[in-house]
Design a protein around this motif. Sequence first.
Motif, PDB file in Angstrom:
ATOM      1  N   TYR A  95       0.899  -1.212  -0.060  1.00 34.98           N
ATOM      2  CA  TYR A  95      -0.103  -0.065  -0.219  1.00 34.98           C
ATOM      3  C   TYR A  95       0.865   1.138   0.221  1.00 34.98           C
ATOM      4  N   VAL A  96       2.120   1.347   0.277  1.00 34.76           N
ATOM      5  CA  VAL A  96       3.098   2.467   0.430  1.00 34.76           C
ATOM      6  C   VAL A  96       4.222   2.208  -0.394  1.00 34.76           C
ATOM      7  N   SER A  97       4.795   2.900  -1.231  1.00 34.56           N
ATOM      8  CA  SER A  97       6.114   2.663  -1.984  1.00 34.56           C
ATOM      9  C   SER A  97       6.655   4.306  -2.080  1.00 34.56           C
ATOM     10  N   PHE A  98       7.905   4.151  -2.072  1.00 34.15           N
ATOM     11  CA  PHE A  98       8.690   5.443  -2.237  1.00 34.15           C
ATOM     12  C   PHE A  98       9.760   5.226  -3.429  1.00 34.15           C
ATOM     13  N   GLY A  99      10.043   6.219  -4.304  1.00 35.29           N
ATOM     14  CA  GLY A  99      10.972   6.105  -5.549  1.00 35.29           C
ATOM     15  C   GLY A  99      11.639   7.300  -5.616  1.00 35.29           C
ATOM     16  N   ALA A 100      12.740   7.153  -6.426  1.00 35.75           N
ATOM     17  CA  ALA A 100      13.520   8.302  -6.864  1.00 35.75           C
ATOM     18  C   ALA A 100      14.208   7.832  -7.908  1.00 35.75           C
ATOM     19  N   SER A 101      14.641   8.848  -8.741  1.00 40.18           N
ATOM     20  CA  SER A 101      15.373   8.727 -10.206  1.00 40.18           C
ATOM     21  C   SER A 101      16.667   9.822 -10.248  1.00 40.18           C
ATOM     22  N   VAL A 102      17.487   9.264 -10.865  1.00 40.26           N
ATOM     23  CA  VAL A 102      18.353  10.584 -11.396  1.00 40.26           C
ATOM     24  C   VAL A 102      18.552  10.571 -12.902  1.00 40.26           C
ATOM     25  N   PHE A 103      18.469  11.564 -13.442  1.00 37.39           N
ATOM     26  CA  PHE A 103      18.558  11.582 -14.993  1.00 37.39           C
ATOM     27  C   PHE A 103      19.562  12.596 -15.394  1.00 37.39           C
ATOM     28  N   ALA A 104      20.124  12.238 -16.463  1.00 37.82           N
ATOM     29  CA  ALA A 104      21.052  13.064 -17.244  1.00 37.82           C
ATOM     30  C   ALA A 104      20.408  13.785 -18.248  1.00 37.82           C
TER      31      ALA A 104
END
Length: 475
Positions: free
Chosen positions: A174-183
Amino acid sequence: MQTTSTLARVTALAFGIAGALAFSHADAAAFQLKENSAKGLGRAFAGSTSAEGDASVIATNPASMRLLEGRQFQADVSAISFSAKFRGDGHYANGAPISGGNGGDAGMIAPVPAMYLHLPFGENDNMHFGTSLTVPFGFKTEYDRDWVGRYSGVKTELQAIDLSAAFSYDVNPYVSFGASVFAERLNVDLTSALDMGTAINASAQQKAAAAALAAGGSPAQAAAAAQQAAQQMAQMGFSPGSADGFLRIKGDKVTYGYTLGTTLTPVEGTNIAFSYRSSVKHKINDGNARFTVPPNAAALLAATAPGTFIDSKGRASITLPASATVSFSHRINDQWSLMADVSRTAWSKFDQVTVQYDSNQPDSVLPFHYRDTTFASVGTEYRMSETLTLRGGLALDQTPTTDAHRDVRVPDTSRKWLSLGLTWTPSERAEYSVGYTHLFTSDPNTHAVSATNNFVDGKYKVGGDVLAASVNYKF
């Protein structure tokens, strides 16, 4: 070292593929592009970061990767058709009319690509890795080279291509966290005509007036000296519009940014997603400025203003805006789902772009004076059968421009979206989607002023349509 070299080659290839395709006008506010998903387009991007089964969340909200099933690859391409036709006239600073036509259709038809890869791992696949290649910003207008507004702009092309790596963690179902790094690679290409007649005439007047004042003359005598200099320059062929030159500015830069997100499922079938994309400041330090100057003007400039209107390197800072999105999706039953989105983009940071030259050339200033904008949409999906899903959506998309500051390079206006789409799933591994959007727009006005105080006034007839297709394969 071999791994680094291989990664560099893959990155360069990815940027090259996207760059070869991404020559478009944006169909979100200003030059922001939302066209990263055929599914999303079909519902006007309602539920863009909260709907199940669309791999584009890898780029927009990595926390929603838990809504994807297993390992999968998705490729999308959107064909954007944009039209911008100007009607109006222009005048030099002295009131004389500027010759030339309306510039033709400054818009074009162009494809915009997107690709995604999702790989779950960990205990019960509660962690996710994803990569994406997207074009979040893209814009191009190009007029006839001799059009009436040529001193304000002829060609404007901007492309931002992102290659990202994303990670998310599911705390529970029911709960999720995320992140990304982009060039992000930014490419800019700007051209405009130069009214050398006005520039040389004005410079001669200023020097004559300054000399008269330095010799103890009165303001009236300085004005008379300036008038005499203007007459002399006119006799030599340097009056407004008599000696047009041309300027082209090009530059590129790779910079990094990030995306953060969280996705909540308070009850089964209902997702609420929050995401934030950072601003990205591109400091272009090795741009190129190329001047084309009439021979008679070049000789005079070399003698009176050495180091100006010559080819040189240039520098500029361009900040692409941050944005925040709240997305909602709700499955009513086995057939119907509802979605909604609200996004806010910080365009007010994009006030003006100043190009500084390594020569004696005065700075070139491109004023934009943008305001922050809101995009809001609602959409629905109807699962007609095990293999066919239909969707539709409506959106309101606010422009950051205003009548007081709209220029010929970005003749943008607020618009309404009407979107339709469908997905065909012939097997458990493959699905195919198409989406279509028509944009309803008003006719925006423009009052642009060039660096030599030449005016262009008129109205635009603008319109746009977008058609997208995608394939998703699970492996």
